[in-house]
Design an enzyme around this catalytic site. Structure first.
Site, PDB file in Angstrom:
ATOM      1  N   HIS A  23       0.670  -0.555   0.278  1.00 31.84           N
ATOM      2  CA  HIS A  23      -0.261   0.051   0.327  1.00 31.84           C
ATOM      3  C   HIS A  23       0.748   1.501  -0.089  1.00 31.84           C
ATOM      4  CE1 HIS A  23      -3.142   2.538   0.912  1.00 31.84           C
ATOM      5  NE2 HIS A  23      -2.847   3.236   1.615  1.00 31.84           N
ATOM      6  N   ASP A  75       0.757   5.102  -0.499  1.00 33.58           N
ATOM      7  CA  ASP A  75       0.392   6.592   0.000  1.00 33.58           C
ATOM      8  C   ASP A  75       1.231   7.372  -1.526  1.00 33.58           C
ATOM      9  OD1 ASP A  75      -1.463   5.966   1.644  1.00 33.58           O
ATOM     10  OD2 ASP A  75       0.016   5.760   3.436  1.00 33.58           O
ATOM     11  N   ASP A  84      -7.840   1.497   2.073  1.00 32.20           N
ATOM     12  CA  ASP A  84      -7.583   2.765   2.768  1.00 32.20           C
ATOM     13  C   ASP A  84      -8.640   3.397   3.674  1.00 32.20           C
ATOM     14  OD1 ASP A  84      -6.101   3.246   5.552  1.00 32.20           O
ATOM     15  OD2 ASP A  84      -4.079   4.037   4.046  1.00 32.20           O
ATOM     16  N   HIS A  91      -5.626  10.173  -0.698  1.00 33.61           N
ATOM     17  CA  HIS A  91      -7.087   9.487   0.754  1.00 33.61           C
ATOM     18  C   HIS A  91      -5.823  10.614   2.118  1.00 33.61           C
ATOM     19  CE1 HIS A  91      -5.442   5.985   0.189  1.00 33.61           C
ATOM     20  NE2 HIS A  91      -4.501   6.335   1.481  1.00 33.61           N
TER      21      HIS A  91
HETATM   22 ZN   LIG Z   1      -2.730   5.147   2.490  1.00 30.89          ZN
END
Ligand SMILES: [Zn+2]
Ligand SMILES: *[C@@H]1O[C@H](CO)[C@@H](O)[C@H](O)[C@H]1NC(C)=O
Ligand SMILES: *[C@@H]1O[C@H](CO)[C@@H](O)[C@H](O)[C@H]1NC(C)=O
Ligand SMILES: *[C@@H]1O[C@H](CO)[C@@H](O)[C@H](O)[C@H]1NC(C)=O
Ligand SMILES: *[C@@H]1O[C@H](CO)[C@@H](O)[C@H](O)[C@H]1NC(C)=O
Ligand SMILES: *[C@@H]1O[C@H](CO)[C@@H](O)[C@H](O)[C@H]1NC(C)=O
Ligand SMILES: *[C@@H]1O[C@H](CO)[C@@H](O)[C@H](O)[C@H]1NC(C)=O
Ligand SMILES: *[C@@H]1O[C@H](CO)[C@@H](O)[C@H](O)[C@H]1NC(C)=O
Length: 924
Positions: free
Chosen positions: A35, A37, A159, A409
């Site tokens: 994951h 970001d 997420d 996000h």
């Molecule tokens: Zn995230």
């Protein structure tokens, strides 16, 4: 090479890229993933390179290097990749050989793209227009690079902190077969586990005919983490599989036993004999060998037990292979009609603060979207000269990328560290600069004048150096909407009387308010504002010339004969003291994510305001000064459909060592019976009910924070006779705590971190406001009978999020890119250069089913006669994200359980699918 998964869909038979499963067994799909970001604790660039590992150890370039290497070592291994913003950077740096190798891995389904947008967007604070753009950009790169084998089948929002119905609707219209996420309310999850309803069919629109907006939706078992004890990343401490029986630490039996136990437990809360496990987490797989070496062994040893009667079969898998198996099971699934907001992970931990966190960034992101749409339109209308013209080289690409990253996000959501928020803003500003060159090139080409243009980006605080100092200037007002608009423009000036040219209503001069003078902090000195109503043609601009008539002291404005006291008494600015964690029920404090007031009664900042009123032929204005850090202007423009409330909040005082969350509250006599309404990502509106959730029996534990919902563009309360609608200029959180009352959070300043990872208090300052950020914004209020309300608030919301941008410039000219005005129900969502000879066009039906008697009807648009400067040679229809031709679009079909409660109305109205609702019979 043929793409394996694609073949499966076409012929519906044996899997090439998906590993075989065993029908009589419990099949455990292991999904190796990372994951990544697109900015959070570090900037997107720092994450890519692995810079600043002192903040967080994370380097995406190494992850991709390492994973590709490990995939090549064993053809059984699988990996999924999600964020195209990162993948694109990595790809550009690879050799031809490596690129070919990766293409091979993609074609064979060993490396699979899921989601595939530029980023994994936030769902609460994003506007649908920007989400569609960022998805389009990522998916286009994948299609251009890998063809149909690169097309993601599965949407993957593991997420984001709550899930919007409009996102699900968009994913369905983008052709995704299914959707997986990780976070939902803890009470909702508990109920769904018991009822085995963690996998469902989300009917994500009340207007689109099923299955157009139906999306199979699955909740992942451990958020997006591996099951406990099975994390084999270099960042984890779980024991590796020690499988040499000669060594003392041999632990295969133990690992296998623990794994079987977890698998059986998980199977109890899902419906089928297939379960999924996410084997990875934040920025994992930088040294992928660790993960894969242990996963290879896990699969081998667990499956070996089958010869001893075990009925568990473990395999490397991907979300689309897992989804395919669920589809084959041919079950019916529970139906979901509402959304997944608000998200709480515990009784006092509601993630409703980020709906408002970083209000200045949220506003900048919203106007940047409006400016990007303008930029893309003018790129089309101007042609090649827009990109290379008298003002130099301009482009829309830079702002497109900056906007795409800002949808992440932890970007527009406001949950990043301060230095990362600054980086998003800097990237947007750079994008604006590139677009400004493009816009100037096009305008000079359309008008035949290459006089320099100045952009007034700070009209919100009455700053524009050119208008302040010039005796004579002209103003271009561009309207990106497909219908004419009339809009008030306020320009800072120093003179007292101006001769208008071509202005329908006489321009008025009003003094700059005390509050405005205070927020400018020396960036402008104008003493007055020139105020006039402009009219701009669809997809075009008008020009207004102004010259100074005389100078001298400003004439005193005439006070209002009767100040609208009703309004004054009904609009309050209040604040909640933020919990500092010193509390008997829970130590949770308010922070960037979480809203937790320490009392349910907000504090009224001041019941009496210092008041100034003024009135002229354009506007009536009541200026309220509640305290040195809170002021408000109530404005009613002549001919306006709504009342404007301009709020200015900050620097929020923290001398009492308490964080504060400032709200604006409207109190009315509307009998709203605990019900209010908020939009989803700026599109369809959902009903909300106090202390209630449509799909489970809520135990309410936070009377304020637990009743907050995201508001992207509007919220309302109503009864049989009246509807009070508030249109916002950015995303904010809000609720209706008392009947007849609607509150919206404007600004928040907090002194503690809320322990969700960001590691900083949300305590914004800036160079200009070192003692605390000052933020200004506007709400539009309209009051009308409920049956007429949508006819007002739909267009208002469109206008508010696409405000005409003003720039002074010299030659008089008027231009429209459209031959015909589009019908009121149709919004021209996208006009964008696609490749050399083609333009991407999105038409949107902007009314919800049965919302408007007049406008909630199907509409016909004649594309042939739409544009004034473009020849329409042909039209091909695509899916919403423009990565599939409409006639090639096939989605898996899913059956809903009969008898599942769904109240949605469906009719023929077609929303959002590009050209989907337009009958193209008139064409060619
Ligand atoms: Zn995230
Ligand atoms: C299967 O059971 C036999 C007899 O109990 C045992 O010897 C063997 O090691 C077991 N195999 C596995 C893979 O556990
Ligand atoms: C799926 O189940 C339905 C009954 O619910 C049945 O009619 C249909 O044939 C099944 N389809 C497949 C492919 O097994
Ligand atoms: C604007 O007017 C004010 C007051 O008349 C004066 O002090 C100021 O210098 C003027 N500024 C400019 C830029 O002309
Ligand atoms: C917030 O805290 C301040 C300082 O302790 C106090 O004066 C004020 O009454 C509190 N307000 C509310 C609404 O609790
Ligand atoms: C908040 O910001 C102010 C102004 O920079 C600073 O003085 C104060 O120490 C900060 N407080 C916290 C808790 O970060
Ligand atoms: C005014 O708008 C600019 C963007 O154009 C933004 O950066 C700034 O924060 C706004 N000012 C206030 C006080 O809200
Ligand atoms: C996808 O890319 C291929 C080439 O890789 C191209 O032929 C096709 O038209 C593209 N599809 C869409 C919908 O743009």
């Amino acid at each position: 090479v043929e793409c394996s998964y694609f073949k499966i869909l076409l012929v519906g038979k044996a899997l090439n890229s998906c590993h075989a499963t065993k029908p009589g067994m419990l099949n455990v799909h292991l999904v190796p993933h990372t994951h990544d970001d697109v900015g959070w604790l570090k900037t997107v660039d720092q994450y890519f390179y692995g810079d600043r590992n002192d903040i967080q150890h994370a380097g995406v370039q190494y992850i991709l290097d390492s994973v590709v290497d490990q995939l090549l070592k064993n053809p059984d291994r699988r990996f999924i990749y999600v964020e195209t913003a990162f993948f694109y950077r990595w790809w550009k740096q690879q050799t031809d050989d490596m690129q070919n190798t990766v293409k091979q891995l993609v074609n064979e389904g060993r490396l699979e793209f899921v989601n595939g947008g530029w980023c994994m967007s936030d769902e609460a604070t994003t506007h649908y227009s920007a989400v569609i753009d960022q998805m389009t950009m990522g998916l286009r790169f994948l299609n251009d690079t890998f063809g149909h084998c690169g097309r993601p089948r599965v949407a993957w929002h593991i997420d984001p902190f709550g899930h919007a119905r409009e996102h699900a609707s968009m994913f369905a219209q983008m052709g995704y077969d299914g959707f997986f996420f990780g976070r939902l309310d803890y009470q909702d999850r508990n109920r769904r586990m018991v009822a085995r309803e963690q996998e469902m069919l989300w009917r994500a629109s009340e207007s689109l005919t099923p299955p157009m907006a139906d999306l199979f939706t699955g909740i992942l078992p451990n958020g997006y983490n591996p099951p406990e004890g099975f994390c084999w990343d270099q960042s984890c401490d779980d024991p590796p599989i020690r499988d040499d029986p000669d060594l003392e630490d041999y632990n295969v039996d133990d690992v296998v036993t623990r794994f079987l136990h977890i698998a059986h437990g998980q199977a109890l809360v899902y419906k089928t004999n297939h379960i999924i496990m996410t084997m990875g987490s934040d920025f994992q797989y930088e040294n992928a060998n660790l993960w894969y070496k242990n996963l290879d062994k896990l699969i081998r040893y667990v499956n070996q037990m089958q010869s001893n009667g075990s009925e568990v079969n473990v395999l490397y898998s991907t979300p689309s292979c897992y989804l395919q198996e669920l589809h084959r099971v041919n079950l019916t699934w529970p139906l979901k009609g509402d959304d997944f907001f608000p998200y709480a992970d515990s009784a006092h931990d509601f993630w409703t603060g980020y709906f408002t966190s970083r209000p200045a960034l949220k506003r900048y992101e919203r106007i940047s979207n409006s400016y990007l749409q303008t930029c893309k339109q003018l790129e089309v209308l101007g042609g090649p000269i827009s990109r290379k013209g008298p003002f130099g080289a301009g482009d829309s690409e830079t702002l497109k990328k900056a906007m795409a990253v800002a949808q992440h996000h932890d970007a527009v959501s406001g949950t990043e560290k301060q230095h990362v928020a600054n980086d998003y803003a800097r990237k947007l500003a750079n994008g604006w600069a590139h677009c400004q060159v493009l816009v100037s090139n096009t305008l000079s080409s359309l008008s035949g004048s290459s006089a320099p243009r100045v952009y007034c980006e700070h009209l919100n605080i009455s700053v524009c150096p050119l208008t302040e100092t010039s005796k004579k200037f002209s103003v271009n007002v561009y309207n990106p909407l497909a219908r004419p608009v009339s809009w008030p423009v306020r320009l800072p000036v120093n003179g007292t009387a101006y001769i208008p040219h071509s202005i329908p209503t006489p321009p008025q001069v009003v003094p700059v308010s005390q509050a405005t003078a205070a927020v400018r902090r020396g960036r402008g000195y104008a003493v007055n504002e020139l105020l006039f109503q402009v009219q701009a043609p669809p997809l075009g601009y008008s020009t207004y010339s102004v010259s100074l008539l005389q100078n001298g002291p400003p004439s005193p404005p005439s006070p209002l004969p009767r100040a609208p006291t009703a309004v004054q008494n009904k609009v309050w600015v209040l604040w909640y003291n933020a919990s500092d964690g010193n509390n008997s029920e829970s130590i949770q404090m308010s922070g960037a994510y979480i809203f937790r007031p320490n009392t349910s009664t907000p504090f009224i900042i001041s019941k009496t305001a210092k008041i100034e009123t003024l009135q002229n032929s354009v506007v009536q204005e009541v200026r309220q000064w509640f305290s040195p850090w809170v002021s408000q202007v109530v404005r009613l423009y002549t001919d306006s459909r709504a009342l404007e409330l301009e709020w200015t909040v900050g620097p929020v005082p923290i001398g009492d060592d308490l964080g504060k969350e400032v709200i604006s509250r409207l109190d009315s006599s509307i009998n709203s019976s605990g019900v209010f309404y908020t939009d989803s990502n700026g599109r369809e509106v959902l009903q909300r009910r106090k202390d209630y959730r449509p799909t489970w029996n809520l135990r309410q534990s936070e009377p304020i924070a637990g009743n907050y919902y995201p508001i992207n563009s509007r919220a309302y309360i109503k009864d049989d006779k009246d509807q009070l609608t508030v249109v916002t200029d950015r995303s904010q959180g809000g609720g209706s705590i008392q009947d007849g009352s609607l509150e919206i959070m404007l600004h928040r300043r907090l002194l503690y971190d809320d322990v969700r990872g960001v590691g900083e208090p949300l305590n914004e300052t800036s160079d200009i406001y070192p003692e605390g950020l000052v933020v200004r914004g506007r709400h539009l209020l309209s009051l009308s009978p409920p049956a007429m309300a949508a006819d007002t608030h739909r267009p208002l919301a469109q206008e508010f999020s696409s405000l005409p941008l003003s720039q002074p410039y010299w030659r008089r000219f008027k231009f429209s890119g459209l031959q015909a005005v589009l019908p009121p129900a149709v919004h021209l969502l996208t006009v964008s250069q696609w490749d050399q000879d083609t333009v991407l066009l999105r038409l949107e039906h902007q009314y919800q089913a049965s919302e408007s008697k007049e406008h909630s009807q199907p509409v016909t648009v004649n594309l042939q006669k739409l544009f004034s400067t473009l020849d329409m040679l042909g039209v091909s229809e695509m899916n919403l994200s423009a990565n599939q031709w409409k006639d090639e679009m096939t989605r898996l079909d899913w059956k809903a359980e009969s008898g599942t409660h769904h109240t949605g109305v469906t009719n023929q109205l077609c929303l959002l699918s590009p050209l989907g609702c337009v009958k193209t019979a008139d064409l060619l």
